[in-house]
Design an enzyme around this catalytic site. Structure first.
Site: not given
Ligand code: NAD
Length: 330
Positions: A234, A263, A295
């Site tokens: 994000r 964005e 994105h």
């Molecule tokens: P997820 O929930 O499976 O994993 C997120 C991880 O971050 C978890 O292990 C959690 O414990 C950790 N976390 C939470 N708060 C934290 C902090 N303060 N410090 C460190 N770690 C922390 O999520 P995911 O499905 O792996 O998604 C990860 C990111 O990717 C999200 O921001 C999501 O919005 C983004 N995303 C982007 C796209 C894209 O097209 N660019 C698509 C899907 C997801």
């Protein structure tokens, strides 16, 4: 159920219509959901939104007032929706928690490799019949230290791929998984230590109050000079102004972004005939060591299929008044 689908893009229409199988009447709308467009959902029971739609309290109040009872997100991230307000308005909301973590992880690696091996520069040169290699030197990924911030679904896959490359992997997560880490030689550490030791830093945490600007001037100062930083999570995990200053000084040597804090209204749309109003992204685009995608990390056929199927399943649950495992609650 009659559903107003906001921010519908050409690339997803067929997937959505096929998944709906005629069970739900999908009104495919191009505009993003906002205070001005909310009225387009008139006479519908549900609203379906994507990552850059406005799910703030005022907008939710407006769609609630015209009879919307259900909100389905075609995304995993839900930082753009006031879930508490939706709940208080009696609206049920659900998301697609997982559609293809591989899609996002693989795009993350694509950004790393393209930046490292200067593929865009090389491609442009060859089109000008410039076959010189000067200025195209990269580095071996093998043996380098990669720092993964957030080892959830996506971060883990990135770590596993980089493990295959022979990288040394450090990770930071508020919920470390030591069993998983031991399988891939991943070492959990504090964020500042990760920043100071990594050659490549990649962000995979959600956007929360704790992670907003997790990458800022102070933290960048702790990084190795010339570090590669990738953000496919994000935009607001990164303070973009601080990053620009670090690109100018050479502290950040490579930057790959699939997300950007401002964005909304820019990404996903064709602005090729417009005057660019955003001076920050304009400055970012002037650096030859910055690679930006709009994105698109999620954008594979597998992910689109899964997003559509889960969205329709969420609507089915709401229509049948049954439990929904993807429901968002405050
Ligand atoms: P997820 O929930 O499976 O994993 C997120 C991880 O971050 C978890 O292990 C959690 O414990 C950790 N976390 C939470 N708060 C934290 C902090 N303060 N410090 C460190 N770690 C922390 O999520 P995911 O499905 O792996 O998604 C990860 C990111 O990717 C999200 O921001 C999501 O919005 C983004 N995303 C982007 C796209 C894209 O097209 N660019 C698509 C899907 C997801």
């Amino acid at each position: 159920m009659k559903v107003a689908v906001f921010s519908t893009h050409k690339f997803e229409k067929d997937f959505l219509l096929r998944a709906a199988k005629g069970k739900h009447e999908l009104i495919l709308l191009e505009p993003q959901l906002s205070l001005t467009t909310a009225g387009l959902a008139e006479a519908c029971n549900a609203v379906c939104i994507f990552v850059n739609d406005d799910g703030s309290k005022d907008v939710l109040k407006k769609i609630s007032a015209i009879g919307i009872r259900y909100l389905v997100l075609r995304s995993a991230g839900f930082n753009h929706v006031d879930i508490k307000a939706a709940y208080e308005l009696g609206m049920r909301a659900a998301r697609v928690p997982e559609y293809s973590p591989y899609a996002v992880a693989e795009h993350t690696i694509a950004l790393m490799l393209a930046l490292n091996r200067k593929l865009v520069l090389a491609h442009n040169r060859i089109r000008d019949l410039n076959f010189s290699l000067n200025g195209l030197t990269g580095f071996d990924m093998h043996g380098k230290t990669a720092g993964i911030i957030g080892t959830g679904k996506i971060g883990r896959i990135v770590a596993e791929i980089l493990h295959g490359f022979g990288c040394r992997i450090m990770a930071y997560d508020i919920m470390p998984d030591n069993d998983w880490a031991s399988k891939y030689g991943v070492v959990y550490t504090g964020i500042d230590n990760l920043c100071s030791q990594s050659d490549i830093i990649t962000l995979h945490a959600p956007l929360t109050e704790q992670t907003r600007y997790i990458i800022n001037r102070d933290r960048i100062a702790k990084m190795k000079k010339g570090v590669m930083m990738i953000n496919t999570s994000r935009g607001a995990l990164v303070n973009t102004k601080d990053v620009i200053a670090s690109l100018k000084s050479g502290q950040i040597g490579y930057l790959g972004l699939d997300v950007y804090e401002e964005e909304r209204g820019l990404f996903f749309e064709d602005h090729s005939s417009d005057i660019l109003q955003d001076d920050i992204i304009a400055r970012l685009m002037t650096f030859s060591n910055v690679l930006i995608t709009s994105h698109q990390a999620f954008l594979t056929d597998t992910a689109l299929y899964n997003i559509a199927e889960t969205t329709i399943t969420n609507l089915d649950c709401f229509e049948n008044k049954t439990a929904c495992k993807n429901e968002l609650k405050p």
